[in-house]
Design a protein around this motif. Sequence first.
Motif, mmCIF file in Angstrom:
data_model
loop_
_atom_site.group_PDB
_atom_site.id
_atom_site.type_symbol
_atom_site.label_atom_id
_atom_site.label_comp_id
_atom_site.label_asym_id
_atom_site.label_seq_id
_atom_site.Cartn_x
_atom_site.Cartn_y
_atom_site.Cartn_z
ATOM 1 N N LEU A 31 -5.230 19.116 12.469
ATOM 2 C CA LEU A 31 -6.700 19.481 12.452
ATOM 3 C C LEU A 31 -7.539 17.945 12.258
ATOM 4 N N ALA A 32 -8.696 18.079 12.727
ATOM 5 C CA ALA A 32 -9.592 16.701 12.569
ATOM 6 C C ALA A 32 -9.658 16.135 11.245
ATOM 7 N N GLY A 33 -9.557 15.099 10.844
ATOM 8 C CA GLY A 33 -9.818 14.435 9.521
ATOM 9 C C GLY A 33 -8.641 13.852 9.107
ATOM 10 N N LYS A 34 -8.761 13.265 7.697
ATOM 11 C CA LYS A 34 -7.934 12.562 7.126
ATOM 12 C C LYS A 34 -6.757 12.992 6.797
ATOM 13 N N ALA A 35 -5.538 12.278 6.596
ATOM 14 C CA ALA A 35 -4.110 13.022 6.558
ATOM 15 C C ALA A 35 -3.117 12.269 5.773
ATOM 16 N N ILE A 36 -2.264 13.201 4.989
ATOM 17 C CA ILE A 36 -1.149 12.565 4.322
ATOM 18 C C ILE A 36 0.125 13.422 4.825
ATOM 19 N N LEU A 37 1.221 12.972 5.264
ATOM 20 C CA LEU A 37 2.329 13.329 5.747
ATOM 21 C C LEU A 37 3.366 13.361 4.404
ATOM 22 N N VAL A 38 4.073 14.395 4.348
ATOM 23 C CA VAL A 38 4.902 14.612 3.162
ATOM 24 C C VAL A 38 6.205 15.202 3.761
ATOM 25 N N SER A 39 7.200 14.000 3.477
ATOM 26 C CA SER A 39 8.475 14.306 4.123
ATOM 27 C C SER A 39 9.627 14.427 2.754
ATOM 28 N N GLY A 40 10.799 14.814 3.212
ATOM 29 C CA GLY A 40 12.074 15.117 2.226
ATOM 30 C C GLY A 40 12.012 16.344 1.739
ATOM 31 N N HIS A 41 12.379 16.651 0.458
ATOM 32 C CA HIS A 41 12.664 18.160 -0.040
ATOM 33 C C HIS A 41 11.954 18.506 -1.029
ATOM 34 N N ASP A 42 11.310 17.770 -1.795
ATOM 35 C CA ASP A 42 11.097 17.801 -3.187
ATOM 36 C C ASP A 42 9.704 18.754 -3.402
ATOM 37 N N ASP A 51 1.715 8.850 -9.909
ATOM 38 C CA ASP A 51 0.174 8.653 -9.304
ATOM 39 C C ASP A 51 0.190 8.221 -8.021
ATOM 40 N N PHE A 52 -0.203 9.216 -7.225
ATOM 41 C CA PHE A 52 -0.075 9.030 -5.614
ATOM 42 C C PHE A 52 -1.347 8.370 -5.303
ATOM 43 N N SER A 53 -2.105 7.761 -5.894
ATOM 44 C CA SER A 53 -3.427 7.139 -5.436
ATOM 45 C C SER A 53 -3.117 6.180 -4.460
ATOM 46 N N PRO A 54 -2.242 5.284 -4.502
ATOM 47 C CA PRO A 54 -2.067 4.373 -3.301
ATOM 48 C C PRO A 54 -1.726 5.119 -2.010
ATOM 49 N N ALA A 55 -1.151 6.348 -1.809
ATOM 50 C CA ALA A 55 -1.165 7.086 -0.640
ATOM 51 C C ALA A 55 -2.437 7.540 -0.198
ATOM 52 N N VAL A 56 -3.065 7.987 -1.330
ATOM 53 C CA VAL A 56 -4.637 8.546 -1.067
ATOM 54 C C VAL A 56 -5.318 7.677 -0.376
ATOM 55 N N GLU A 57 -5.419 6.252 -1.123
ATOM 56 C CA GLU A 57 -6.389 5.299 -0.266
ATOM 57 C C GLU A 57 -5.990 4.889 0.901
ATOM 58 N N ALA A 58 -4.460 5.002 1.184
ATOM 59 C CA ALA A 58 -4.042 4.631 2.509
ATOM 60 C C ALA A 58 -4.585 5.637 3.491
ATOM 61 N N ALA A 59 -4.406 6.728 3.095
ATOM 62 C CA ALA A 59 -5.011 7.880 4.014
ATOM 63 C C ALA A 59 -6.455 7.793 4.243
ATOM 64 N N LEU A 60 -7.137 7.612 3.122
ATOM 65 C CA LEU A 60 -8.608 7.373 3.484
ATOM 66 C C LEU A 60 -8.929 6.288 4.378
ATOM 67 N N ALA A 61 -8.169 5.265 4.158
ATOM 68 C CA ALA A 61 -8.517 3.834 5.109
ATOM 69 C C ALA A 61 -8.119 4.124 6.432
ATOM 70 N N ALA A 62 -7.098 5.101 6.795
ATOM 71 C CA ALA A 62 -6.761 5.286 8.187
ATOM 72 C C ALA A 62 -7.370 6.024 8.757
ATOM 73 N N PRO A 63 -7.394 6.189 10.059
ATOM 74 C CA PRO A 63 -8.583 6.793 11.050
ATOM 75 C C PRO A 63 -8.354 8.442 11.203
#
Length: 548
Positions: free
Chosen positions: A238-249, A347-359
């Motif tokens: 879908l259009a918009g900012k995004a975070i991808l979560v991989s692994g099993h947890d 604290d996943f804020s570094p991932a949040v910030e990276a997602a917001l900075a990405a296209p």
Amino acid sequence: MFCYQCEQTARGTGCTAFGVCGKSPEVADLQDLLIYAAKGISMYAHRARLLGSRDREIDLFVVEALFTTVTNVNFDEDRLVSLLARAETVRNRARDLYEAACREAGQEAEALGGPASFAFAAAKEALIDQGGKVTPERGAERHGDVVQGLHDLVLLSLKGSAAYADHAQVLGQEDDAVYAFFHEFLDFLSRDALSVDDLVGKALEAGKWNIRVMELLDAANTGTYGHPVPTPVRVTPLAGKAILVSGHDLKDLELILKQTEGKGINIYTHGEMLPCHGYPELKKYGHLAGNYGGAWQDQREEFDAFPGAIVMTTNCIQKPKDSYKDRIFTTGLVAWPGVTHIGPDKDFSPAVEAALAAPGFEKDEPEKTILVGFGRNAVLGAADKVVELVRAGKIRHFFLIGGCDGAKSGRNYYTDFARAVPEDCVILTLACGKYRFNKLDFGDIEGIPRLLDVGQCNDAFSAVKIAMALADVFETDVNGLPLSLILSWYEQKAVCILLSLLYLGVKDIRLGPSLPAFVKAPVFEVLQEKFNLQPIGSVEDDLRAILG
């Protein structure tokens, strides 16, 4: 280094120069030394437990040490050195616990040698050198290939079980008897004299204990997030900012969903996280948008193309490309040098910030979905209909086609096999091996989908419960059901699941794409004779042998 714990090991015999997984010789040797340290800790902890003394900090560390050495978890030399420093401290704590228990019991403590008294070096280079002296190859020089291979079969099963135990305790499910199992088995493996018969027995016993561990994990997941329900999952973005979560947890995914609410970020699952969409307490989040990509071995291309942040929650990480190294994050036991790690505070804020900075994704792609959520409750909820169809001859056979995926050639067998399964048969699947065929349209048999996704490799307990429940209905055992297991393996969780199936007496399992390098020919011959465990052949020959 010498490592043969995964299916893709070099030449099918063992990695000696560099790991096929990306593991350096230094990391491999440090991991072997960490296992050696865990044995020493368990030698004390096992004896202390026999005298009624236990320590949860010791228990958790041993599980963590085992899980850390699972394939595609920790590639960071410095973090492994830190773990070894902790290991020495924990071993001293375990020794003190044992000696105090002996004093209280009025008996003299044993003077334990080997890993229980080993003097760990202080410098990293010296630790690496020490690790090079306790590799499986060195073990084979002492015990011979067959005994060492069986030793490693049991050890690798413990590693897989430790991964499941770690997931379970994160969600509050623990069993003191399980911790006792790890200590007892590591103490057993620390012995100088090991026999083939004893090791074969221990391998099957390890399978028994893994069933208990999987039961704990099942209770943790379903008790926290509800029983999975059949759910269509969007596999286009879908259009918009995004975070991808991989692994099993599952817990990490929940925390990320909570920390991104209202921030305009869509959350996508990847790999073994796909089944999370079926859990009621996770699917309620509206910004859990769908699944992106496939199995772990394609991540370098998929992550490169993903226009957002990526979080690796457990094993499955590969060497990141420079193009996305600044927007991939690890957490828990996962580590890669130079990749930002999210600590215990989660604290996943570094991932949040990276997602917001990405296209982010520019536009909605046409919607496509696949079905997940066929855990034991969902399948057994339709058991009456399934039984009716079997008795009417409308469902002829069940195939469980599942396990790990990988990059090594030969895995197209599983796609071809799924395609070739006759239309009056149902396919159960679980783990990331399903990505070989889970986007194909298999249709249904009078409303029962012909492809039922049971979940992660972590959900193998659910598949076992389904099989056992159907066996009860048909008044037979699992081997009497119209059910065949076609399994693919890659890493150590697949090893402990296989041993669990053998412990349950399941026969006629077909295993591939290649046989484990650590299971030597004389041992495999025993497994063939007792369980008819066999390597996969051609799709046509295997189907003919199964269906007649």
